[in-house]
Write an enzyme that holds these catalytic residues in place. Structure first.
Site, PDB file in Angstrom:
ATOM      1  N   SER A   1       0.814  -1.219   0.000  1.00 22.20           N
ATOM      2  CA  SER A   1       0.000   0.000   0.000  1.00 22.20           C
ATOM      3  C   SER A   1       0.849   1.271   0.000  1.00 22.20           C
ATOM      4  CB  SER A   1      -0.920   0.005   1.218  1.00 22.20           C
ATOM      5  OG  SER A   1      -0.156   0.074   2.397  1.00 22.20           O
TER       6      SER A   1
ATOM      7  N   THR B   1      -1.407   2.924   4.924  1.00 20.44           N
ATOM      8  CA  THR B   1      -0.538   4.079   4.710  1.00 20.44           C
ATOM      9  C   THR B   1       0.527   4.005   5.784  1.00 20.44           C
ATOM     10  OG1 THR B   1      -2.387   5.470   3.984  1.00 20.44           O
ATOM     11  CG2 THR B   1      -0.496   6.616   4.897  1.00 20.44           C
TER      12      THR B   1
ATOM     13  N   THR C   1       1.924   6.979   0.827  1.00 20.01           N
ATOM     14  CA  THR C   1       0.912   5.985   0.445  1.00 20.01           C
ATOM     15  C   THR C   1       0.745   5.962  -1.057  1.00 20.01           C
ATOM     16  OG1 THR C   1      -1.415   5.332   0.731  1.00 20.01           O
ATOM     17  CG2 THR C   1      -0.959   7.689   0.704  1.00 20.01           C
TER      18      THR C   1
ATOM     19  N   ARG D   1      -7.349  11.045  -8.300  1.00 18.81           N
ATOM     20  CA  ARG D   1      -7.777  11.082  -6.895  1.00 18.81           C
ATOM     21  C   ARG D   1      -6.574  11.305  -5.967  1.00 18.81           C
ATOM     22  NH1 ARG D   1      -6.561   8.029  -1.942  1.00 18.81           N
ATOM     23  NH2 ARG D   1      -8.465   7.904  -0.724  1.00 18.81           N
TER      24      ARG D   1
ATOM     25  N   THR E   1      -4.036   6.637   9.122  1.00 17.94           N
ATOM     26  CA  THR E   1      -4.221   5.671   8.044  1.00 17.94           C
ATOM     27  C   THR E   1      -5.710   5.416   7.929  1.00 17.94           C
ATOM     28  OG1 THR E   1      -3.657   3.433   7.273  1.00 17.94           O
ATOM     29  CG2 THR E   1      -3.930   3.705   9.630  1.00 17.94           C
ATOM     30  N   GLY E   2      -6.152   4.972   6.757  1.00 21.59           N
ATOM     31  CA  GLY E   2      -7.568   4.630   6.629  1.00 21.59           C
ATOM     32  C   GLY E   2      -8.206   5.289   5.428  1.00 21.59           C
TER      33      GLY E   2
HETATM   34  N1  GLY Z   1      -5.156   6.821   3.683  1.00 18.83           N
HETATM   35  C1  GLY Z   1      -4.706   6.667   2.364  1.00 18.83           C
HETATM   36  C2  GLY Z   1      -5.634   7.142   1.344  1.00 18.83           C
HETATM   37  O1  GLY Z   1      -6.838   7.097   1.536  1.00 18.83           O
HETATM   38  O2  GLY Z   1      -5.186   7.554   0.309  1.00 18.83           O
END
Ligand code: GLY
Length: 358
Positions: free
Chosen positions: A78, A207, A225, A235, A258-259
Site C-alpha cells: 500500500s 498508509t 501511500t 484522486r 491511516t484509513g
Molecule cells: N489513507 C490513504 C488514502 O486514503 O489515500
C-alpha cells in the site's frame, strides 16, 4: 469502560512481541512511532537505528528514512511503487513531510512515475516556498531535483488491474453515473444526482505515517501511500494533506493517520488530535476523541491514528478494523507492535470533557 479499554490495550501490547513498556508510557529518546506493524516495522527500525547510529542527524531525516524504507520495500503493497493501481492501471503516490520545530512542510499528490514520494515532498519543502505540488508538474519538479522518472507499475499491479476489469470493475468509486458503476465498467456519463446515491467506501487503505523525536527533543512527521486501489485517476487522499495524513507541533506532539482518506481528510484528525493534546488530553484520549468524531458521522469508516506527545507518551485508536501501530525508543532492542481494537461507540467515557455526543 475506560479502565476496561486501557486494560485491553495493555493486554494487546503484552501479547505482541518484545514488550518493554505499556502503550501509553514513554520509552525515552530518540523515539519513532508509526502506523501499522508487520512489514511496517522495517520502517520503524530503519528510522530508529538511523537516529541511534547518527546516519539521520535529525527527526526530519529519520521520518524520511523510515518512509523511504517503506516506499522501497513496498511494506504491504500500500506504499510505494507497484501498488493500488487506479482505473487506468497506473500507480500514483501521495506523501507529506513536516518539521515540528519550524512548521515547514512539503507534500506531493498524485505523483506519477517517480518512486521516492517522501523524498520529493522534502524537496518541495526545502526548495520551494510552496507546500503541495501535484500530478505531472510534481513529476517535472522531481526530475529537476534529481529524481528518476520511470514506470512504477509492476507485473503484480498490472495483474491486479486486469483482475479488477475482469470482475466488472468492482469495487468502484463512481457514483450516479451511467452505466451503473456498481455492476459495470465505464466509460461513464453523469446522471442526475439524487439523495439515494451513496459513495463506495474504500476497499483498501493502508498508509505509513510516522512521527520521530530525536535526542534533542525535536519532532517531525511524514506520510507516504499509494492511495486507494482502483481509484478514479487524479484522486488524492488524506496522505499529503497537512493535519490529515500527519501533523506535528514540537511544542506539543504529533499524529499519524491511516484509513479511508476520502472521508478522513474532511475531519483533519491529526490536527484535531494534536490540538487536543495542547488542551490537556492524554495521547490515548486525543486519539479516541479524533476517531470518535469521524465515527459519529460515518459509523462504518475504517480509520486509525497514532498520537504521541513530545515526551514520547503515545496512544492509538481506530475504527472498522483492528488497527496496529509500532514504536521503538530509548534503549529498546526491538520494535513493539500495539494492537488497537476498534473504538467502542457505546463507551460513554469517549465523550472526553463533553466534546463528543456519540
Ligand atoms: N489513507 C490513504 C488514502 O486514503 O489515500
Amino acid at each position: 469502560m475506560a479502565i476496561a479499554r486501557n486494560l485491553l490495550l495493555l493486554i494487546s501490547a503484552l501479547s505482541s512481541s518484545s514488550v518493554t513498556s505499556a502503550a501509553s508510557s514513554s520509552s525515552g529518546l530518540p523515539f519513532v512511532i508509526n502506523t501499522w506493524g508487520g512489514p511496517f516495522t522495517a520502517a520503524t527500525d530503519a528510522a530508529y537505528l538511523a537516529l541511534v547510529n547518527g546516519t539521520a542527524a535529525t527527526a526530519l531525516d529519520a521520518v524520511e528514512v523510515g518512509c523511504t524504507t517503506c516506499e522501497a520495500n513496498q511494506c504491504d503493497g500500500s506504499v510505494g511503487y507497484g501498488g493500488s493501481p487506479d482505473e487506468s492501471c497506473e500507480t500514483t503516490l501521495d506523501a507529506l513531510i513536516m518539521d515540528g520545530a519550524t512548521f515547514a512542510a512539503g507534500a506531493v499528490a498524485n505523483l506519477r512515475r517517480v518512486r521516492s514520494a517522501v523524498g520529493v515532498a522534502r524537496a518541495v519543502m526545502e526548495h520551494t516556498a510552496h507546500t503541495l505540488l501535484a500530478g505531472d508538474q510534481a513529476t517535472a519538479f522531481a526530475v529537476q531535483n534529481g529524481f528518476v522518472e520511470e514506470d512504477i507499475s509492476t507485473p503484480d499491479s498490472r495483474a491486479a488491474c486486469a483482475e479488477w476489469r475482469a470482475a466488472a470493475c468492482q469495487p468502484n468509486y463512481r457514483v450516479a453515473v451511467s452505466p451503473d458503476a456498481s455492476v459495470s465498467c465505464g466509460p461513464y456519463t453523469p446522471l442526475q444526482v439524487d439523495n439515494t446515491t451513496s459513495a463506495q467506501t474504500q476497499a483498501s487503505h493502508d498508509t505509513i505515517s510516522m512521527i520521530a523525536i530525536d535526542a534533542s527533543g525535536a519532532m517531525a512527521a511524514a506520510t507516504s501511500t499509494n492511495g486507494a486501489s482502483h481509484k478514479v485517476p487524479g484522486r488524492v487522499g488524506d496522505g499529503p494533506i497537512v493535519g490529515s495524513g500527519s501533523y506535528v507541533d514540537g511544542e506539543v506532539g504529533g499524529c499519524g493517520a491511516t484509513g479511508d482518506g476520502d472521508i478522513m481528510m474532511r475531519f483533519l484528525p491529526c490536527y484535531q488530535a494534536v490540538e487536543s493534546l495542547r488542551r490537556g488530553l492524554t495521547p490515548q484520549e486525543a486519539a479516541d476523541d479524533a476517531v470518535a468524531r469521524m465515527v459519529r458521522k460515518f459509523p462504518t469508516i475504517s480509520s486509525g491514528i497514532v498520537v504521541v506527545d513530545n515526551q514520547g507518551r503515545h496512544g492509538g485508536a481506530g475504527s472498522g478494523w483492528t488497527f496496529t501501530y509500532a514504536y521503538r525508543g530509548g534503549v529498546m532492542n526491538e520494535t513493539v507492535v500495539v494492537s488497537v481494537p476498534p473504538i467502542d461507540t457505546a463507551d460513554s467515557s469517549l465523550a472526553y470533557r463533553g466534546q463528543i455526543q456519540l
